[in-house]
Design a protein around this motif. Structure first.
Motif, PDB file in Angstrom:
ATOM      1  N   SER A  62       0.672  -1.472  -0.033  1.00  0.00           N
ATOM      2  CA  SER A  62      -0.067   0.316  -0.309  1.00  0.00           C
ATOM      3  C   SER A  62       1.204   1.703  -0.122  1.00  0.00           C
ATOM      4  CB  SER A  62      -1.047   0.027   1.376  1.00  0.00           C
ATOM      5  OG  SER A  62      -1.599  -0.932   1.359  1.00  0.00           O
ATOM      6  N   GLY A  63       1.732   0.880  -1.077  1.00  0.00           N
ATOM      7  CA  GLY A  63       2.818   2.318  -0.947  1.00  0.00           C
ATOM      8  C   GLY A  63       3.840   2.977  -0.098  1.00  0.00           C
ATOM      9  N   THR A  64       4.214   1.754   0.635  1.00  0.00           N
ATOM     10  CA  THR A  64       4.560   1.431   1.575  1.00  0.00           C
ATOM     11  C   THR A  64       5.749   0.396   1.979  1.00  0.00           C
ATOM     12  OG1 THR A  64       3.379   0.688   3.731  1.00  0.00           O
ATOM     13  CG2 THR A  64       3.653   2.923   3.145  1.00  0.00           C
ATOM     14  N   PHE A  65       7.587   1.046   2.399  1.00  0.00           N
ATOM     15  CA  PHE A  65       7.780  -0.315   2.943  1.00  0.00           C
ATOM     16  C   PHE A  65       8.841  -0.109   3.645  1.00  0.00           C
ATOM     17  CE2 PHE A  65       9.574   2.892  -0.350  1.00  0.00           C
ATOM     18  CZ  PHE A  65      11.300   2.980   0.059  1.00  0.00           C
ATOM     19  N   GLN A  66       8.909  -0.889   4.498  1.00  0.00           N
ATOM     20  CA  GLN A  66      10.522  -1.466   5.933  1.00  0.00           C
ATOM     21  C   GLN A  66      12.194  -0.997   5.268  1.00  0.00           C
ATOM     22  OE1 GLN A  66       8.990  -4.086   7.942  1.00  0.00           O
ATOM     23  NE2 GLN A  66       7.173  -3.298   9.315  1.00  0.00           N
ATOM     24  N   VAL A  67      12.260  -0.464   6.241  1.00  0.00           N
ATOM     25  CA  VAL A  67      14.191  -0.352   5.373  1.00  0.00           C
ATOM     26  C   VAL A  67      14.718  -1.302   7.802  1.00  0.00           C
ATOM     27  CG1 VAL A  67      14.150   1.462   4.364  1.00  0.00           C
ATOM     28  CG2 VAL A  67      14.155   1.890   6.674  1.00  0.00           C
ATOM     29  N   VAL A  68      15.882  -2.283   6.916  1.00  0.00           N
ATOM     30  CA  VAL A  68      16.069  -2.747   7.751  1.00  0.00           C
ATOM     31  C   VAL A  68      17.222  -2.836   7.573  1.00  0.00           C
ATOM     32  CG1 VAL A  68      15.992  -5.381   9.014  1.00  0.00           C
ATOM     33  CG2 VAL A  68      14.142  -4.507   7.373  1.00  0.00           C
ATOM     34  N   THR A  69      18.149  -2.387   8.653  1.00  0.00           N
ATOM     35  CA  THR A  69      19.985  -2.535   8.209  1.00  0.00           C
ATOM     36  C   THR A  69      20.661  -3.687   8.836  1.00  0.00           C
ATOM     37  OG1 THR A  69      19.515  -0.253   9.701  1.00  0.00           O
ATOM     38  CG2 THR A  69      21.477  -0.654   9.309  1.00  0.00           C
ATOM     39  N   GLU A  70      20.965  -4.304   7.951  1.00  0.00           N
ATOM     40  CA  GLU A  70      22.052  -5.788   8.208  1.00  0.00           C
ATOM     41  C   GLU A  70      23.272  -5.485   8.143  1.00  0.00           C
ATOM     42  OE1 GLU A  70      20.424  -7.870   5.182  1.00  0.00           O
ATOM     43  OE2 GLU A  70      18.047  -8.688   6.266  1.00  0.00           O
ATOM     44  N   SER A  99       5.022   0.186  -6.458  1.00  0.00           N
ATOM     45  CA  SER A  99       6.164  -0.544  -6.256  1.00  0.00           C
ATOM     46  C   SER A  99       7.828  -0.097  -5.305  1.00  0.00           C
ATOM     47  CB  SER A  99       6.516  -0.722  -7.641  1.00  0.00           C
ATOM     48  OG  SER A  99       7.668   0.451  -8.423  1.00  0.00           O
ATOM     49  N   ILE A 100       8.041  -1.010  -5.156  1.00  0.00           N
ATOM     50  CA  ILE A 100       9.521  -0.626  -4.506  1.00  0.00           C
ATOM     51  C   ILE A 100      10.394  -0.074  -5.085  1.00  0.00           C
ATOM     52  CG2 ILE A 100      11.947  -1.513  -3.951  1.00  0.00           C
ATOM     53  CD1 ILE A 100      10.389  -2.863  -1.611  1.00  0.00           C
TER      54      ILE A 100
END
Length: 459
Positions: free
Chosen positions: A139-147, A222-223
């Motif tokens: 729905s127009g959003t994404f999460q960011v994950v630090t690795e 989309s991403i």
């Protein structure tokens, strides 16, 4: 001393090929230079990185000493200044954005060497790398994950008031900071990047009113994806009327034109524009007397109508003076061709009078199919369309008095539309079409190109 690079961060958001064709209403290409400006503003100039580094406290550094050195303890070691932070960006095809920030951290604490206690200043250059992945798009959003956060220390300068400092203290500080700083700085990177993500997503997902007619809901479709030359973003543009009904639009696939040396390229598709025009051009019918104070050619139009009316028209007597009613028929259709934009729409022109009993006598009901030339500009972050009459095709719908030949009416009707209908059309368009504030990149010094099915804006 040359400043080392701090925070080499990889944004692994590139899940789509940059050449992949999409079906969104709008698409953007953001240059590395623009991304550098955006992230510099969000991370450095806003004070975000400083804010989250303030209060950083380093664990005490303790050394037991030996036969050649005294026991050492450095306590209350805390950050007092972040020096010369700077940021650069490299786009990695299919991977994301490589972000590099250079800075020095100045730490201060209390140092006890043997029986001598004094203040100690430590200036350390740090290199941190982390993989920032975009996940869970919905729905127009994404999460960011630090690795895979990696912290490497560069040069260290240590100063004490007395100036007396042994080599063993230097080695102790370097060893302890190498062990402790990654666990302190990597969480800061994670926090900052999540806040930046929220900040930047808010520029891509927004509901913008279009006067009193309705809204446009821009939303990331989309991403993001990357090539070596740009960061690509596809946006949906949902056009809604007041009351909530959506005006549908279909998009055909298209690839992005070259970005060249510009900061931002924004592509708006023809189908999306048609939906917005349908929202803006919901004009009420115009009814007015056929008199010179309303329309300068009223007298000539009346004469032309009486000339083509059947001789001895009994129904024409006993009616009020001629009146005109203009009604927009159907939805307008914008057509984008190479270096040219035009709008096609239809207008019903009714010429009528009223009998003494109030009933209407329809002298003529005409349909005018208009081809309108479009002038495009950007003003205050809005797409402005100004229309001018190009050509008119006139056809007869009906006549209560038996008129069949309307060939002489075309110039009079064209003048009528220019003076009365076109101002109403341009008035409805005068509010403009609000554009998304993509990553808050200012829409200044904008050039545009009109291509088949597309308007391309270059910032």
């Amino acid at each position: 001393m040359k400043v080392l690079k701090l925070f080499g961060i990889l944004f692994f958001c590139g899940l789509l090929s940059p050449s992949q064709e999409v079906l969104s209403g709008l698409s953007c290409a953001v240059s590395p230079r623009a991304m550098q400006n955006v992230l510099s503003d969000a991370i450095i100039h806003s004070g975000l990185i400083h804010q989250h580094l303030q209060g950083l406290v380093v664990p005490n550094i303790m050394g037991e000493g030996s036969q050649l050195s005294s026991p050492t303890s450095i306590t209350d070691l805390h950050l007092i200044k972040v020096r010369v932070p700077r940021l650069s960006v490299v786009l990695l095809p299919g991977i994301g954005v490589q972000l590099t920030i250079g800075a020095k951290l100045q730490l201060r604490g209390n140092c006890l060497v043997g029986l001598l206690s004094e203040l100690i200043d430590i200036l350390v250059e740090v290199n941190i790398t982390a993989n920032i992945k975009c996940t869970n798009f919905e729905s127009g959003t994404f999460q960011v994950v630090t690795e895979d956060c990696l912290c490497i220390l560069g040069a260290i300068k240590i100063k004490v008031l007395s100036g007396l400092l042994t080599l063993s203290v230097n080695e102790l500080v370097l060893r302890q900071l190498t062990a402790t700083l990654p666990a302190l700085l990597c969480p800061v990177v994670d926090i900052v990047m999540n806040l930046v993500n929220i900040h930047l997503l808010s520029t891509l997902n927004a509901v913008i009113p279009v006067g009193t007619a309705g809204t446009i809901h821009y939303q990331l479709a989309s991403i993001p994806y990357t090539s070596g030359k740009f960061l690509g973003l596809d946006l949906d543009g949902v056009v809604k009327q007041v009351g909530g009904s959506t005006i549908p639009h279909d998009s055909s696939p298209s690839a992005l034109p070259p970005l060249m040396d510009r900061l931002l390229l924004l592509v708006m598709r023809q189908s999306f524009l048609n939906a917005v025009l349908s929202l803006l051009l919901q004009l009420p019918p115009q009814t007015f007397p056929c008199t010179p104070d309303v329309f300068s050619g009223a007298g000539r139009l009346r004469e032309a109508v009486w000339t083509i009316a059947p001789a001895g028209c009994s129904a024409c007597s006993g009616t009020s003076p001629l009146s005109i009613k203009l009604v927009l028929r159907g939805n307008p259709l914008i057509l984008l061709e190479e270096n040219k934009a035009s709008v096609k729409l239809s207008v019903l022109i009714q010429l009528f009078g009223n009998h003494l009993d109030g009933s209407i006598l329809n002298f003529l009901l005409l349909k005018a199919d208009l081809a309108l030339n479009v002038r495009v500009s950007i003003v205050g972050g809005r797409l402005m369309l100004q229309l001018a009459l190009g050509s008119t095709s006139l056809s007869l719908e009906s006549s209560d008095v038996g008129i069949s030949d309307i060939s002489t009416l075309k110039p009079h009707c064209s003048n009528l539309l220019v003076e009365t209908f076109m101002p109403a059309i341009n008035g409805a368009l005068s509010m403009g079409i609000p554009l998304p504030k993509v990553l808050r990149i200012p829409l200044v010094n904008v050039d545009f190109q009109i291509k088949a099915g597309l308007i391309v804006f270059l910032v």
